[in-house]
Design a protein around this motif. Structure first.
Motif, PDB file in Angstrom:
ATOM      1  N   ASP A 194       1.009  -1.284   0.090  1.00  0.00           N
ATOM      2  CA  ASP A 194      -0.090  -0.076   0.065  1.00  0.00           C
ATOM      3  C   ASP A 194       0.829   1.341   0.084  1.00  0.00           C
ATOM      4  OD1 ASP A 194      -2.283  -1.860   0.538  1.00  0.00           O
ATOM      5  OD2 ASP A 194      -1.204  -1.974   2.439  1.00  0.00           O
ATOM      6  N   LEU A 195       0.381   2.530   0.041  1.00  0.00           N
ATOM      7  CA  LEU A 195       0.875   3.689  -0.192  1.00  0.00           C
ATOM      8  C   LEU A 195       0.476   4.666   0.880  1.00  0.00           C
ATOM      9  CD1 LEU A 195       3.082   5.425  -1.653  1.00  0.00           C
ATOM     10  CD2 LEU A 195       1.374   6.006  -3.253  1.00  0.00           C
ATOM     11  N   ILE A 196       1.253   5.321   1.525  1.00  0.00           N
ATOM     12  CA  ILE A 196       1.105   6.475   2.289  1.00  0.00           C
ATOM     13  C   ILE A 196       1.832   7.611   2.290  1.00  0.00           C
ATOM     14  CG2 ILE A 196       2.709   5.724   4.298  1.00  0.00           C
ATOM     15  CD1 ILE A 196       0.249   6.509   6.422  1.00  0.00           C
ATOM     16  N   LEU A 197       1.292   8.853   2.323  1.00  0.00           N
ATOM     17  CA  LEU A 197       1.868  10.157   2.277  1.00  0.00           C
ATOM     18  C   LEU A 197       1.497  11.037   3.148  1.00  0.00           C
ATOM     19  CD1 LEU A 197       0.528  11.950  -0.895  1.00  0.00           C
ATOM     20  CD2 LEU A 197      -0.020   9.650  -0.546  1.00  0.00           C
ATOM     21  N   VAL A 198       2.252  11.979   3.392  1.00  0.00           N
ATOM     22  CA  VAL A 198       1.824  13.288   4.180  1.00  0.00           C
ATOM     23  C   VAL A 198       2.002  14.609   3.544  1.00  0.00           C
ATOM     24  CG1 VAL A 198       2.467  11.818   6.400  1.00  0.00           C
ATOM     25  CG2 VAL A 198       4.207  13.590   5.370  1.00  0.00           C
ATOM     26  N   THR A 199       1.367  15.642   4.000  1.00  0.00           N
ATOM     27  CA  THR A 199       1.156  16.851   3.269  1.00  0.00           C
ATOM     28  C   THR A 199       1.372  17.990   4.229  1.00  0.00           C
ATOM     29  OG1 THR A 199      -1.328  17.048   3.598  1.00  0.00           O
ATOM     30  CG2 THR A 199      -0.406  15.940   1.819  1.00  0.00           C
ATOM     31  N   LEU A 231      -3.899   7.549   2.536  1.00  0.00           N
ATOM     32  CA  LEU A 231      -3.513   6.191   2.780  1.00  0.00           C
ATOM     33  C   LEU A 231      -4.240   5.411   1.576  1.00  0.00           C
ATOM     34  CD1 LEU A 231      -2.652   3.379   3.968  1.00  0.00           C
ATOM     35  CD2 LEU A 231      -4.767   3.480   5.089  1.00  0.00           C
ATOM     36  N   HIS A 232      -3.544   5.121   0.693  1.00  0.00           N
ATOM     37  CA  HIS A 232      -4.030   4.391  -0.631  1.00  0.00           C
ATOM     38  C   HIS A 232      -3.948   2.778  -0.376  1.00  0.00           C
ATOM     39  CE1 HIS A 232      -4.312   8.192  -2.567  1.00  0.00           C
ATOM     40  NE2 HIS A 232      -3.018   8.458  -2.257  1.00  0.00           N
ATOM     41  N   LEU A 233      -4.871   1.974  -0.715  1.00  0.00           N
ATOM     42  CA  LEU A 233      -4.665   0.513  -0.469  1.00  0.00           C
ATOM     43  C   LEU A 233      -4.692  -0.091  -1.948  1.00  0.00           C
ATOM     44  CD1 LEU A 233      -7.276  -0.117   2.304  1.00  0.00           C
ATOM     45  CD2 LEU A 233      -4.591   0.311   2.588  1.00  0.00           C
ATOM     46  N   ASN A 234      -3.738  -1.067  -2.052  1.00  0.00           N
ATOM     47  CA  ASN A 234      -3.249  -1.814  -3.179  1.00  0.00           C
ATOM     48  C   ASN A 234      -4.444  -2.764  -3.486  1.00  0.00           C
ATOM     49  OD1 ASN A 234      -2.367  -3.221  -5.324  1.00  0.00           O
ATOM     50  ND2 ASN A 234      -0.119  -3.083  -4.397  1.00  0.00           N
ATOM     51  N   GLN A 235      -5.047  -2.526  -4.722  1.00  0.00           N
ATOM     52  CA  GLN A 235      -6.285  -3.331  -5.224  1.00  0.00           C
ATOM     53  C   GLN A 235      -5.830  -4.561  -5.983  1.00  0.00           C
ATOM     54  OE1 GLN A 235     -10.134  -0.848  -5.367  1.00  0.00           O
ATOM     55  NE2 GLN A 235      -8.906   0.261  -6.913  1.00  0.00           N
ATOM     56  N   LYS A 236      -4.367  -4.871  -6.157  1.00  0.00           N
ATOM     57  CA  LYS A 236      -3.903  -6.078  -6.834  1.00  0.00           C
ATOM     58  C   LYS A 236      -4.031  -6.089  -8.218  1.00  0.00           C
ATOM     59  CE  LYS A 236      -5.197  -8.498  -2.258  1.00  0.00           C
ATOM     60  NZ  LYS A 236      -6.033  -9.735  -1.821  1.00  0.00           N
ATOM     61  N   ASP A 237      -4.543  -4.894  -8.941  1.00  0.00           N
ATOM     62  CA  ASP A 237      -4.686  -4.994 -10.196  1.00  0.00           C
ATOM     63  C   ASP A 237      -3.826  -3.770 -10.916  1.00  0.00           C
ATOM     64  OD1 ASP A 237      -6.207  -2.803  -9.435  1.00  0.00           O
ATOM     65  OD2 ASP A 237      -7.994  -3.591 -10.436  1.00  0.00           O
ATOM     66  N   GLY A 238      -3.012  -3.349 -10.179  1.00  0.00           N
ATOM     67  CA  GLY A 238      -2.197  -2.039 -10.667  1.00  0.00           C
ATOM     68  C   GLY A 238      -2.733  -0.800 -10.233  1.00  0.00           C
ATOM     69  N   THR A 239      -4.009  -0.708  -9.408  1.00  0.00           N
ATOM     70  CA  THR A 239      -4.765   0.637  -9.124  1.00  0.00           C
ATOM     71  C   THR A 239      -4.753   0.281  -7.661  1.00  0.00           C
ATOM     72  OG1 THR A 239      -6.881  -0.580  -9.153  1.00  0.00           O
ATOM     73  CG2 THR A 239      -5.908   0.446 -11.042  1.00  0.00           C
ATOM     74  N   PHE A 240      -5.073   1.608  -7.103  1.00  0.00           N
ATOM     75  CA  PHE A 240      -5.153   1.706  -5.453  1.00  0.00           C
ATOM     76  C   PHE A 240      -6.463   2.513  -5.040  1.00  0.00           C
ATOM     77  CE2 PHE A 240      -0.575   1.433  -6.305  1.00  0.00           C
ATOM     78  CZ  PHE A 240      -0.097   0.861  -5.296  1.00  0.00           C
ATOM     79  N   CYS A 241      -6.975   2.102  -3.990  1.00  0.00           N
ATOM     80  CA  CYS A 241      -8.319   2.780  -3.632  1.00  0.00           C
ATOM     81  C   CYS A 241      -8.002   3.669  -2.413  1.00  0.00           C
ATOM     82  CB  CYS A 241      -9.353   1.817  -3.329  1.00  0.00           C
ATOM     83  SG  CYS A 241      -8.961   0.771  -2.051  1.00  0.00           S
TER      84      CYS A 241
END
Length: 601
Positions: free
Chosen positions: A405-410, A432-442
């Motif tokens: 998954d991917l996290i970032l701050v601002t 916080l972006h969670l990996n949808q296992k198909d190349g995309t994130f939600c």
């Protein structure tokens, strides 16, 4: 960062784009003005649904963290907006992560010879931390930005390199809870305004070398005047000057001589940044599985660098031809933080780069053979934070499902932005972006607990398992006020495995080692890296989520020395210590024993 962006903002007459009808995660913006690449027509934020979302709980006060970063309320000078790196390291080798926060004075303080205190917190193994900064002797290294961790002398103890305005500091870990400043002896002071730093053994001699990104020239005694010229204005108001309008500083590569000293080989290696770009973060990674670490440098308001390691001490800059230098539409971006991860299970690390507001953050998908495609918008990670100023970031498997998954701050650069509705505030949320296992994130930013929604002025971010419970946590340092310890409560019945490596022929902390595991029908890869994010350092232990798998069928370790080792049938939910050439061993075989401190005279 920053205000390289005021000059880009001046080009709005020719590049104004209205982003309408977007669904934003934390608040609704009817319209926004974007400079840079336009999002594809009809693109909307994809929210996470029909899946559990890990809760990230703010436990800062409960953990006993009392540190506060020094803050200049008006931030009239660019160095006052840039500090805030957080370094995770097990400095006493007890198997639990400790935390170091950097700090920087205001310009007014610095001119009076006053310093700002950083802080080292020892992990008490019970969810709390104790401030041991004074005993360690690392309270006031310099006008500090961030840093990196490595064992530069292969004695088994992780050392600290702190990047600074006007001279960096290398602290040798004495193995007794104290550190010694060995900067002069080692020859790594640099002396310019340094920001990102990272270690790796680029020539395979068993000792880690040091790459340092430098930002701009800045005359502390004669700083540029607030709001004085067009590059010192933002949306029509006066702000700090830079980086546009200031001269870039060039970068440094220090080769480790193996005797406690380093030699500056930047020019001969081809990484000295003769163009004078504004470097902010640096990472080493083996981008094309050659067995040699390459260098990526995120530059503010100028093209990014990708240096291919061609062996024999030489690098070739291939940022433009690889597709990692510019945005999707070929524009320069204000690049700041870097996150690396094999989020697609291809065996190749991809690269996410944070940048300024009114621009998306690119996700450079590694397609092999030194080619990358920017899938920032396609992946779903580019749109949610487009209007905000983005800094520290990391790929982390927060829910232990085996997918990163991917996290970032601002947080904005200019306190003056608080008066501009179109700037969306000085204090901003996290994503916080969670990996949808198909190349995309939600986008799960508003589903992971209230901490992510809290508006702060964040800078550095580091990830690691602070509580040794198999869930990776996050530490964030803010420019203003207290940091934030986000404890990951995880997802029930998800399994994991973690590895701590120690080199024998390789460098002691095995920086640059590549691990490939096979478990539950999935193959995952990861590297051990120094530096990254924005001015920060993640846990050196390598964590893999396993989903429902209760064992790892095999793990292949490619050591920095070039040796390969394969281990089979390892139980899940376990921390493993691996010694090069010896396989899994008790932890005491990879960690030296803490020495008894001698009382001060």
């Amino acid at each position: 960062m920053t205000s390289g962006t005021p000059s880009r903002f001046c080009s709005l007459l020719t590049r104004v784009l209205l982003i309408a009808s977007l669904t934003w995660p934390h608040q609704t913006f009817a319209q926004g003005v974007a400079q840079g690449a336009a999002p594809p027509a009809g693109l909307k934020v994809t929210k996470c649904h029909d899946r559990p979302v890990p809760q990230l709980e703010d436990v800062t006060e409960k953990a006993g963290i009392r540190f506060r970063h020094t803050f200049a309320p008006e931030a009239r000078y660019i160095p006052e907006s840039m500090s805030g790196g957080v370094l995770l390291l097990d400095y006493d080798r007890d198997g639990w992560l400790d935390i170091y926060f950097t700090n920087a004075p205001t310009i007014a303080m610095a001119l009076k010879g006053e310093k700002a205190r950083g802080a080292l917190y020892h992990n008490n193994h019970d969810g709390t931390f104790t401030d041991v900064t004074d005993k360690a002797g690392i309270a006031t290294p310099c006008f500090a930005m961030g840093g990196a961790v490595a064992d530069y002398n292969n004695d088994g103890w992780p050392d600290l390199y702190i990047t600074c305005l006007r001279g960096n500091v290398l602290y040798r870990n004495n193995g007794d809870g104290t550190f010694t400043d060995v900067t002069a002896k080692a020859g790594v002071a640099d002396g310019r305004w340094s920001t990102g730093a990272a270690f790796a053994d680029y020539d395979g001699d068993g000792f880690v070398d040091l790459m340092v990104a430098n930002y701009t020239e800045f005359d502390l005694e004669h700083p540029p005047e607030f709001g004085s010229v067009p590059t010192c204005k933002y949306m029509g108001i006066d702000v700090q000057c830079g980086p546009r309008g200031l001269r870039g500083s060039g970068d440094s590569l220090f080769h480790n001589n193996g005797d406690g000293t380093f030699t500056n080989v930047s020019k001969s290696a081809g990484v000295d940044d003769a163009a004078g770009y504004y470097g902010l973060s640096v990472v080493w990674a083996d981008f094309n599985n050659t067995g040699r670490p390459d260098i990526y440098i995120a530059n503010d308001s100028t093209p990014n660098y990708l240096y291919r390691n061609d062996g024999k001490g030489k690098f070739k800059e291939i940022g433009l031809e690889s597709g990692t230098a510019l945005s999707e539409d070929g524009g320069e971006q204000a690049s700041m933080g870097t996150a690396l991860g094999d989020y697609l299970h291809t065996g190749r690390p991809s690269l996410y780069v944070t940048d300024f507001s009114f621009d998306y953050s690119p996700l450079y998908r590694n397609d092999g053979n030194w080619t990358f495609e920017d899938v920032g918008y396609k992946s779903g990670t580019g749109l949610p934070s487009i209007l905000l100023v983005k800094w520290g970031d990391a790929f982390v498997d927060f829910d232990n499902d085996g997918w990163l998954d991917l996290i970032l701050v601002t947080g904005h650069v200019y306190p003056q932005a608080e008066s501009l509705p179109s700037a969306h505030g000085f204090r901003q949320p996290k994503f916080l972006h969670l990996n949808q296992k198909d190349g995309t994130f939600c986008d799960a930013s508003d589903q992971a607990g209230p901490a992510l929604l809290e508006n702060r002025v964040s800078r550095g971010l580091a990830a690691g398992d602070l509580f040794n419970d198999g869930n990776v946590d996050v530490v964030i340092e803010d420019l203003e006020g207290s940091p934030m310890i986000l404890r990951n409560r995880g997802i029930a019945n998800r399994h994991w495995i973690s590895f701590e490596l120690a080199g024998t022929n390789s460098n002691r902390l095995a920086i640059g080692a590549r691990l490939k595991i096979v478990a539950g029908g999935m193959t995952q890869t990861e590297e051990i890296r120094s530096g990254g994010s924005y001015l920060s350092q993640n846990d050196f232990r390598v964590h893999f989520g396993l989903g429902s798998a209760t064992k790892v069928e095999s793990i292949e370790i490619r050591w920095p020395s070039g040796a390969t080792e394969i281990l089979n049938n390892l139980a899940a939910d376990t921390f493993y210590s691996v010694l090069e050439g010896k396989g899994t061993v008790p932890p005491e075989q990879v960690r030296p024993k803490l020495k008894t401190s001698k009382p001060a005279p």
